[in-house]
Design a protein around this motif. Structure first.
Motif, PDB file in Angstrom:
ATOM      1  N   THR A   1       6.720   7.777  12.314  1.00 58.24           N
ATOM      2  CA  THR A   1       8.073   7.452  11.844  1.00 58.24           C
ATOM      3  C   THR A   1       8.129   7.259  10.327  1.00 58.24           C
ATOM      4  OG1 THR A   1       7.779   5.068  12.070  1.00 58.24           O
ATOM      5  CG2 THR A   1       8.551   6.274  14.020  1.00 58.24           C
ATOM      6  N   MET A   2       6.987   7.440   9.650  1.00 57.58           N
ATOM      7  CA  MET A   2       6.912   7.172   8.219  1.00 57.58           C
ATOM      8  C   MET A   2       6.701   8.455   7.421  1.00 57.58           C
ATOM      9  SD  MET A   2       4.534   3.809   8.569  1.00 57.58           S
ATOM     10  CE  MET A   2       4.980   2.928   7.100  1.00 57.58           C
ATOM     11  N   VAL A   3       6.868   8.355   6.112  1.00 63.05           N
ATOM     12  CA  VAL A   3       6.742   9.504   5.219  1.00 63.05           C
ATOM     13  C   VAL A   3       5.549   9.286   4.299  1.00 63.05           C
ATOM     14  CG1 VAL A   3       7.896  10.818   3.403  1.00 63.05           C
ATOM     15  CG2 VAL A   3       9.238   9.812   5.262  1.00 63.05           C
ATOM     16  N   ARG A   4       4.746  10.325   4.155  1.00 59.25           N
ATOM     17  CA  ARG A   4       3.607  10.253   3.236  1.00 59.25           C
ATOM     18  C   ARG A   4       4.109   9.898   1.841  1.00 59.25           C
ATOM     19  NH1 ARG A   4      -0.374  15.257   1.740  1.00 59.25           N
ATOM     20  NH2 ARG A   4      -1.724  14.077   0.367  1.00 59.25           N
ATOM     21  N   GLY A   5       3.423   8.961   1.179  1.00 56.38           N
ATOM     22  CA  GLY A   5       3.848   8.502  -0.139  1.00 56.38           C
ATOM     23  C   GLY A   5       4.728   7.267  -0.080  1.00 56.38           C
ATOM     24  N   GLN A   6       5.106   6.882   1.119  1.00 56.79           N
ATOM     25  CA  GLN A   6       5.960   5.707   1.314  1.00 56.79           C
ATOM     26  C   GLN A   6       5.157   4.437   1.055  1.00 56.79           C
ATOM     27  OE1 GLN A   6       7.825   5.701   5.172  1.00 56.79           O
ATOM     28  NE2 GLN A   6       8.223   3.509   5.128  1.00 56.79           N
ATOM     29  N   PHE A   7       5.785   3.468   0.411  1.00 56.22           N
ATOM     30  CA  PHE A   7       5.162   2.163   0.227  1.00 56.22           C
ATOM     31  C   PHE A   7       5.327   1.351   1.498  1.00 56.22           C
ATOM     32  CE2 PHE A   7       5.765   3.439  -4.154  1.00 56.22           C
ATOM     33  CZ  PHE A   7       4.543   3.068  -4.721  1.00 56.22           C
ATOM     34  N   VAL A   8       4.272   0.651   1.877  1.00 54.12           N
ATOM     35  CA  VAL A   8       4.301  -0.165   3.088  1.00 54.12           C
ATOM     36  C   VAL A   8       3.674  -1.526   2.799  1.00 54.12           C
ATOM     37  CG1 VAL A   8       4.258   1.765   4.713  1.00 54.12           C
ATOM     38  CG2 VAL A   8       2.117   0.849   3.875  1.00 54.12           C
ATOM     39  N   ASP A   9       4.167  -2.534   3.469  1.00 53.32           N
ATOM     40  CA  ASP A   9       3.567  -3.861   3.400  1.00 53.32           C
ATOM     41  C   ASP A   9       2.559  -3.971   4.528  1.00 53.32           C
ATOM     42  OD1 ASP A   9       5.106  -4.747   1.232  1.00 53.32           O
ATOM     43  OD2 ASP A   9       6.786  -5.194   2.564  1.00 53.32           O
ATOM     44  N   ILE A  10       1.360  -4.410   4.188  1.00 50.17           N
ATOM     45  CA  ILE A  10       0.314  -4.503   5.205  1.00 50.17           C
ATOM     46  C   ILE A  10      -0.393  -5.850   5.125  1.00 50.17           C
ATOM     47  CG2 ILE A  10      -0.087  -2.008   5.223  1.00 50.17           C
ATOM     48  CD1 ILE A  10      -2.816  -2.800   3.805  1.00 50.17           C
TER      49      ILE A  10
ATOM     50  N   GLY B   1      -2.163   8.412   8.520  1.00 48.49           N
ATOM     51  CA  GLY B   1      -2.060   6.972   8.658  1.00 48.49           C
ATOM     52  C   GLY B   1      -2.971   6.174   7.747  1.00 48.49           C
ATOM     53  N   ARG B   2      -3.627   6.862   6.810  1.00 44.34           N
ATOM     54  CA  ARG B   2      -4.475   6.145   5.864  1.00 44.34           C
ATOM     55  C   ARG B   2      -3.607   5.486   4.799  1.00 44.34           C
ATOM     56  NH1 ARG B   2      -7.857  10.161   3.298  1.00 44.34           N
ATOM     57  NH2 ARG B   2      -6.393  11.653   4.137  1.00 44.34           N
ATOM     58  N   ILE B   3      -4.066   4.340   4.322  1.00 41.36           N
ATOM     59  CA  ILE B   3      -3.329   3.569   3.320  1.00 41.36           C
ATOM     60  C   ILE B   3      -4.290   3.161   2.209  1.00 41.36           C
ATOM     61  CG2 ILE B   3      -2.143   1.382   2.874  1.00 41.36           C
ATOM     62  CD1 ILE B   3      -1.106   1.494   5.720  1.00 41.36           C
ATOM     63  N   VAL B   4      -3.793   3.192   0.971  1.00 38.22           N
ATOM     64  CA  VAL B   4      -4.511   2.623  -0.165  1.00 38.22           C
ATOM     65  C   VAL B   4      -3.629   1.509  -0.709  1.00 38.22           C
ATOM     66  CG1 VAL B   4      -5.486   3.025  -2.443  1.00 38.22           C
ATOM     67  CG2 VAL B   4      -5.639   4.813  -0.711  1.00 38.22           C
ATOM     68  N   THR B   5      -4.200   0.313  -0.810  1.00 38.32           N
ATOM     69  CA  THR B   5      -3.416  -0.836  -1.253  1.00 38.32           C
ATOM     70  C   THR B   5      -3.328  -0.890  -2.773  1.00 38.32           C
ATOM     71  OG1 THR B   5      -5.302  -2.333  -1.396  1.00 38.32           O
ATOM     72  CG2 THR B   5      -4.178  -2.170   0.739  1.00 38.32           C
TER      73      THR B   5
ATOM     74  N   GLY C   1       0.828  -1.191   0.000  1.00 39.21           N
ATOM     75  CA  GLY C   1       0.000   0.000   0.000  1.00 39.21           C
ATOM     76  C   GLY C   1       0.864   1.243   0.000  1.00 39.21           C
ATOM     77  N   ILE C   2       0.208   2.367  -0.222  1.00 37.07           N
ATOM     78  CA  ILE C   2       0.915   3.642  -0.170  1.00 37.07           C
ATOM     79  C   ILE C   2       0.313   4.454   0.969  1.00 37.07           C
ATOM     80  CG2 ILE C   2      -0.577   4.776  -1.882  1.00 37.07           C
ATOM     81  CD1 ILE C   2       2.064   6.157  -2.874  1.00 37.07           C
ATOM     82  N   LEU C   3       1.192   5.036   1.747  1.00 38.72           N
ATOM     83  CA  LEU C   3       0.782   5.790   2.925  1.00 38.72           C
ATOM     84  C   LEU C   3       0.284   7.166   2.518  1.00 38.72           C
ATOM     85  CD1 LEU C   3       0.723   5.775   6.049  1.00 38.72           C
ATOM     86  CD2 LEU C   3       2.986   6.824   5.968  1.00 38.72           C
TER      87      LEU C   3
END
Length: 105
Positions: free
Chosen positions: A91-100, A71-75, A65-67
């Motif tokens: 601790t994260m940056v907007r636009g960062q890819f995250v595994d959820i 704290g909202r995420i779109v997968t 997903g992308i942050l």
């Protein structure tokens, strides 16, 4: 029945309206406005059920997903969610890819 059988995860619904200069203009607009509104409402409601059914199948599976903000995420399959831990978001940056892994819907 066809929409259900095809297994759509989401519907984008809007009423038909005549547009000048299109080939459909010659068809006219035979459906009364109240009937169009009822059909649109029925499809929107049905789309909500289909989306819920699909979202439930994603619980416990891994997605990228992308942050977004707050704290909202779109997968990568267009599901929307929120980080469970707000401290993690700090601790994260907007636009960062995250595994959820969705835990509930």
């Amino acid at each position: 029945d066809l929409i259900y059988e095809l297994g759509f995860a989401k519907l984008h619904v809007f009423p038909y309206s005549v547009r000048k200069g299109t080939s459909a203009e010659s068809l006219g607009d035979p459906i009364p406005g109240d009937e169009k509104k009822r059909r649109v409402w029925d499809l929107i409601h049905f789309g909500t059920i289909l989306h819920s059914k699909y979202a439930e199948t994603t619980i416990g599976k891994n997605y990228e997903g992308i942050l977004e903000e707050d704290g909202r995420i779109v997968t990568d399959n267009y599901l929307k969610g929120r980080l469970k831990e707000t401290k993690l978001y700090e601790t994260m940056v907007r636009g960062q890819f995250v595994d959820i892994k969705p835990v509930k819907y």
